[in-house]
Scaffold this active site. Structure first.
Site, short mmCIF file in Angstrom:
data_model
loop_
_atom_site.label_atom_id
_atom_site.label_comp_id
_atom_site.label_asym_id
_atom_site.label_seq_id
_atom_site.Cartn_x
_atom_site.Cartn_y
_atom_site.Cartn_z
N ASP A 1 0.83 -1.21 0.00
CA ASP A 1 0.00 0.00 0.00
C ASP A 1 0.86 1.26 0.00
O ASP A 1 1.98 1.26 0.51
CB ASP A 1 -0.91 -0.01 1.25
CG ASP A 1 -2.05 1.00 1.12
OD1 ASP A 1 -2.36 1.42 0.00
OD2 ASP A 1 -2.61 1.37 2.17
N ASN B 1 -11.08 -2.30 -5.17
CA ASN B 1 -10.34 -1.30 -5.94
C ASN B 1 -11.06 -0.87 -7.23
O ASN B 1 -10.69 0.15 -7.83
CB ASN B 1 -8.91 -1.77 -6.25
CG ASN B 1 -7.99 -1.76 -5.03
OD1 ASN B 1 -7.10 -2.60 -4.91
ND2 ASN B 1 -8.20 -0.82 -4.11
#
Ligand code: IPE
Ligand code: IPE
Ligand code: MG
Length: 240
Positions: free
Chosen positions: A18, A66
Site C-alpha cells: 500500500d 479497488n
C-alpha cells in the site's frame, strides 16, 4: 545485511503493498506513476526471498474493492498488470519462481487472464519461491465463492454436511495449495487488513510499517523478517 536465512524465518510472507498513490502525490506526480514505481519493488522483494529463507510470498496487487477507483486509475492498473506480466514472465521462470494467482478472474479481461494462465503454466514445475499474486482478490468474496462450491458439492451428494469441520472450507479457497501466512506486512502506515486473506491469517503475525510501498527496500524487508524471528508465537497454548 543478512545474507543467510534467519533461523526462524517465516515460511510464508504476505504483503499488502500500500501507498503507491501517496508516494506519487508527495512528488506532485499522477497516482499511476506510483503504481509503476511499486511494480519495480516487487522484483526486488521476490528476488530476496530465497536468501532470506522465505519459501512463499503472496502479494496483494488489486482488491475486489479497488474497482471503486476512477476509470482511468483502474484502466492504468490493468494495463500495468499486463505489461508487468509480459515483461517478467521469462525472468521469473529463469529465476525458478513458481507463480500463481488468487482472486476472481471473471471480471478481468481475456488478454490479462491469458497472460496469467501462460505464466502459471510456464512456471508450474519450478521449485524456487512460490509467488502468489492476489488480483481482483477479496477475502469475503473468496469465502463466498468457496461456500458456493461447497454447497454445490453437498447438493450433488459429494460432501456430507456432517463431515464439515474447520479443515473443509480451506479446501475450497483459492489458496488450497498454500500454507497459512506466518507474517502479514502492510506498508504505508494504515493499520487494517482491507479484506486480505481473512481466513488464512487467523494466526499470522502482523507488521504495519510506515514506509510507502515504492520505498520498501530489501534492507527494510530484512529488518521486518528479523523482528519476526524474535516473536513468541503461542497459537493459544501456554509454554511449558
Ligand atoms: C496500493 O497503493 C496499490 C493498490 C491498491 C492497487 P494505493 O493506490 O492504495 O496507494 P494509496 O494508499 O492511495 O497511497
Ligand atoms: C489494499 O489497499 C489493496 C491493495 C494493496 C491491493 P487499499 O489502499 O485498496 O485499501 P484501503 O482502501 O486503504 O482499505
Ligand atoms: Mg491504499
Amino acid at each position: 545485511m543478512t545474507s543467510s536465512p534467519e533461523h526462524n524465518a517465516p515460511c510464508h510472507v504476505a504483503i499488502i503493498m500500500d501507498g503507491n498513490g501517496r508516494w506519487a502525490q508527495q512528488k506532485g506526480r499522477p497516482r499511476l506513476i506510483g503504481h509503476h514505481a511499486g511494480a519495480k519493488r516487487v522484483q526486488e522483494i521476490v528476488e530476496a526471498c530465497p536468501d532470506l529463507g522465505v519459501k512463499y510470498l503472496t502479494i496483494f496487487a488489486f482488491s475486489t474493492e479497488n474497482w471503486k477507483r476512477t476509470q482511468s486509475e483502474v484502466g492504468g492498473l490493468m494495463r500495468l498488470f499486463k505489461r508487468f506480466i509480459s515483461a517478467k514472465t521469462q525472468e521469473l521462470h529463469q529465476k525458478n519462481v513458481r507463480v500463481r494467482f488468487i482472486g476472481d478472474r471473471v471480471r478481468l479481461d481475456d488478454r490479462l487472464t491469458d497472460l496469467m494462465d501462460t505464466l502459471e503454466l510456464l512456471t508450474a514445475d519450478n521449485t524456487g519461491t512460490h509467488l502468489t499474486i492476489a488480483l481482483n482478490y477479496g477475502g469475503r468474496d473468496e469465502v463466498a465463492r468457496a461456500t458456493k462450491r461447497l454447497a454445490y458439492d453437498v447438493a450433488a451428494g459429494k460432501l456430507d454436511p456432517k463431515s464439515i469441520d474447520d479443515e473443509t472450507l480451506p479446501k475450497y479457497l483459492d489458496t488450497i495449495y498454500l500454507p497459512d501466512p506466518d507474517l502479514v506486512i502492510r506498508t504505508s502506515g494504515e493499520a487494517r487488513i482491507s479484506n486480505f486473506l481473512l481466513w488464512q491469517s487467523a494466526y499470522a503475525e502482523y507488521e504495519f510499517i510506515d514506509t510507502l510501498w515504492p520505498d520498501f527496500t530489501r534492507a527494510e524487508f530484512e529488518k521486518v523478517l528479523s523482528r519476526f524471528g524474535r516473536r513468541d508465537r503461542r497459537f493459544g497454548a501456554v509454554k511449558a
